[in-house]
Scaffold this active site. Structure first.
Site, PDB file in Angstrom:
ATOM      1  N   GLY A 249       0.834  -1.199   0.000  1.00 36.28           N
ATOM      2  CA  GLY A 249       0.000   0.000   0.000  1.00 36.28           C
ATOM      3  C   GLY A 249       0.863   1.241   0.000  1.00 36.28           C
ATOM      4  O   GLY A 249       2.095   1.176   0.108  1.00 36.28           O
ATOM      5  N   LEU A 250       0.226   2.375  -0.124  1.00 36.22           N
ATOM      6  CA  LEU A 250       0.934   3.651  -0.156  1.00 36.22           C
ATOM      7  C   LEU A 250       1.686   3.905   1.153  1.00 36.22           C
ATOM      8  O   LEU A 250       1.352   3.334   2.200  1.00 36.22           O
ATOM      9  CB  LEU A 250      -0.061   4.794  -0.388  1.00 36.22           C
ATOM     10  CG  LEU A 250      -0.749   4.838  -1.761  1.00 36.22           C
ATOM     11  CD1 LEU A 250      -1.924   5.811  -1.711  1.00 36.22           C
ATOM     12  CD2 LEU A 250       0.235   5.225  -2.859  1.00 36.22           C
TER      13      LEU A 250
ATOM     14  N   GLY B 132       2.257   5.547   4.439  1.00 38.98           N
ATOM     15  CA  GLY B 132       1.292   6.134   5.351  1.00 38.98           C
ATOM     16  C   GLY B 132      -0.036   5.411   5.397  1.00 38.98           C
ATOM     17  O   GLY B 132      -0.988   5.890   6.021  1.00 38.98           O
ATOM     18  N   SER B 133      -0.102   4.235   4.767  1.00 41.60           N
ATOM     19  CA  SER B 133      -1.372   3.491   4.745  1.00 41.60           C
ATOM     20  C   SER B 133      -1.550   2.602   5.978  1.00 41.60           C
ATOM     21  O   SER B 133      -2.592   1.961   6.126  1.00 41.60           O
ATOM     22  CB  SER B 133      -1.463   2.629   3.477  1.00 41.60           C
ATOM     23  OG  SER B 133      -0.418   1.667   3.440  1.00 41.60           O
TER      24      SER B 133
ATOM     25  N   ARG C 150      16.072  -1.679   4.803  1.00 42.39           N
ATOM     26  CA  ARG C 150      16.979  -0.763   4.087  1.00 42.39           C
ATOM     27  C   ARG C 150      18.109  -0.249   4.984  1.00 42.39           C
ATOM     28  O   ARG C 150      19.050   0.369   4.489  1.00 42.39           O
ATOM     29  CB  ARG C 150      16.197   0.410   3.502  1.00 42.39           C
ATOM     30  CG  ARG C 150      15.458   0.053   2.206  1.00 42.39           C
ATOM     31  CD  ARG C 150      14.804   1.270   1.577  1.00 42.39           C
ATOM     32  NE  ARG C 150      14.167   0.964   0.308  1.00 42.39           N
ATOM     33  CZ  ARG C 150      14.770   0.991  -0.869  1.00 42.39           C
ATOM     34  NH1 ARG C 150      16.059   1.302  -0.929  1.00 42.39           N
ATOM     35  NH2 ARG C 150      14.121   0.722  -1.984  1.00 42.39           N
TER      36      ARG C 150
ATOM     37  N   SER D 166       6.034  -1.872  -2.140  1.00 36.31           N
ATOM     38  CA  SER D 166       6.025  -2.763  -3.319  1.00 36.31           C
ATOM     39  C   SER D 166       5.020  -2.282  -4.365  1.00 36.31           C
ATOM     40  O   SER D 166       3.992  -2.916  -4.577  1.00 36.31           O
ATOM     41  CB  SER D 166       5.757  -4.211  -2.906  1.00 36.31           C
ATOM     42  OG  SER D 166       4.688  -4.322  -1.988  1.00 36.31           O
TER      43      SER D 166
END
Length: 264
Positions: free
Chosen positions: A93-94, A96-97, A126, A167
């Site tokens: 998802g985006l 901040g989702s 990361r 993703s």
């Protein structure tokens, strides 16, 4: 030793030793040529050494001597011990989702039920494994490929694996699905972009709108929505009212139970 000359005559090599040396030289030449041309060496099939031991070479990527080894403890045995089935829940998802928030809430709820779960969070990964990757399309693809392979290893060990990655590209998620198989559960965190921008917990949308961040998903890089996700969580509607992370995690647990992942 010959008198007066100060040197020792070497014994004549046996046929077997000469043949072994010839094979070694041929192998070195083949590796050198393959490295230059990136073609498969001609000796990579099967050859017999001077000791009559058959040597098989396996091609994996650019390597030619790698073989998959099966352990003595199979997945079914691990799952029986854990009392659960390994799987991959892929939260997408985006930014901040609420992917990570729900994933960590779910992890805690599963542990309370005596289940073994692990979150693999995009930001955390990361910091280490994928610290050498940026945000180009190629780097994003590699980012997902790596975590997809890691999540598969976790699931094969019987772990309920909770992957929280934006993703954004369908093809990358599909590759992971194909690698994991029927234990891949896509969880789409559905929320309007406007709500994510309004929330903006990390200030990333504001920076992207100001041009300080390039290639930001949802602003100047696309997010490709899942079409047939196994689980679709409506995180918020246009009014911006957010669903409860605890309620969402309980809904997911109900689905996991129905799919048989919480028992061996």
């Amino acid at each position: 030793r010959v008198q007066g000359w100060g040197w020792t005559r070497r014994p004549r090599p046996s046929f077997a030793a000469a043949r072994a040396r010839m094979l070694r030289h041929a192998a070195r030449r083949a590796v050198r040529d393959a490295t230059k041309s990136r073609a498969r060496p001609t000796w990579c099939a099967t050859m017999t050494t001077s000791t009559d031991v058959e040597v098989d070479a396996y091609k994996v990527g650019e390597s030619t001597n790698i073989k998959w080894h099966e352990g003595a403890v199979d997945r079914a045995t691990r799952e029986k011990t854990l009392g659960q089935k390994g799987c991959v829940l892929w939260f997408t998802g985006l930014s901040g989702s609420g992917k990570s928030t729900v994933a960590y809430t779910l992890e805690h709820e599963l542990f309370k039920r005596g289940k073994v779960a692990q979150v693999l969070d995009g930001d955390n990964i990361r910091h280490g494994l994928n610290s050498n990757l940026g945000f180009t399309a190629a780097d994003r693809e590699e980012n997902i490929r790596r975590i997809g392979e890691v999540s598969k290893l976790y699931a094969d060990s019987g772990m309920i694996t909770l992957v929280s990655f934006i993703s954004p590209y369908k093809k990358d998620r599909q590759r992971v699905r194909e690698r994991v198989g029927d234990r891949f559960v896509e969880v789409y965190m559905k929320i309007p972009l406007s709500v994510c921008e309004e929330r903006d917990p990390k200030g990333l949308y504001k920076a992207a709108r100001a041009g300080k961040i390039k290639g930001f998903t949802g602003i100047d890089d696309p997010y490709e929505e899942p079409e047939n996700a196994e689980i679709e969580m409506v995180v918020a509607e246009a009014d911006g009212v957010m669903a409860s992370p605890m309620e969402m995690s309980h809904k997911i647990i109900d689905i996991l139970e129905a799919k048989g992942f919480l028992k061996a």
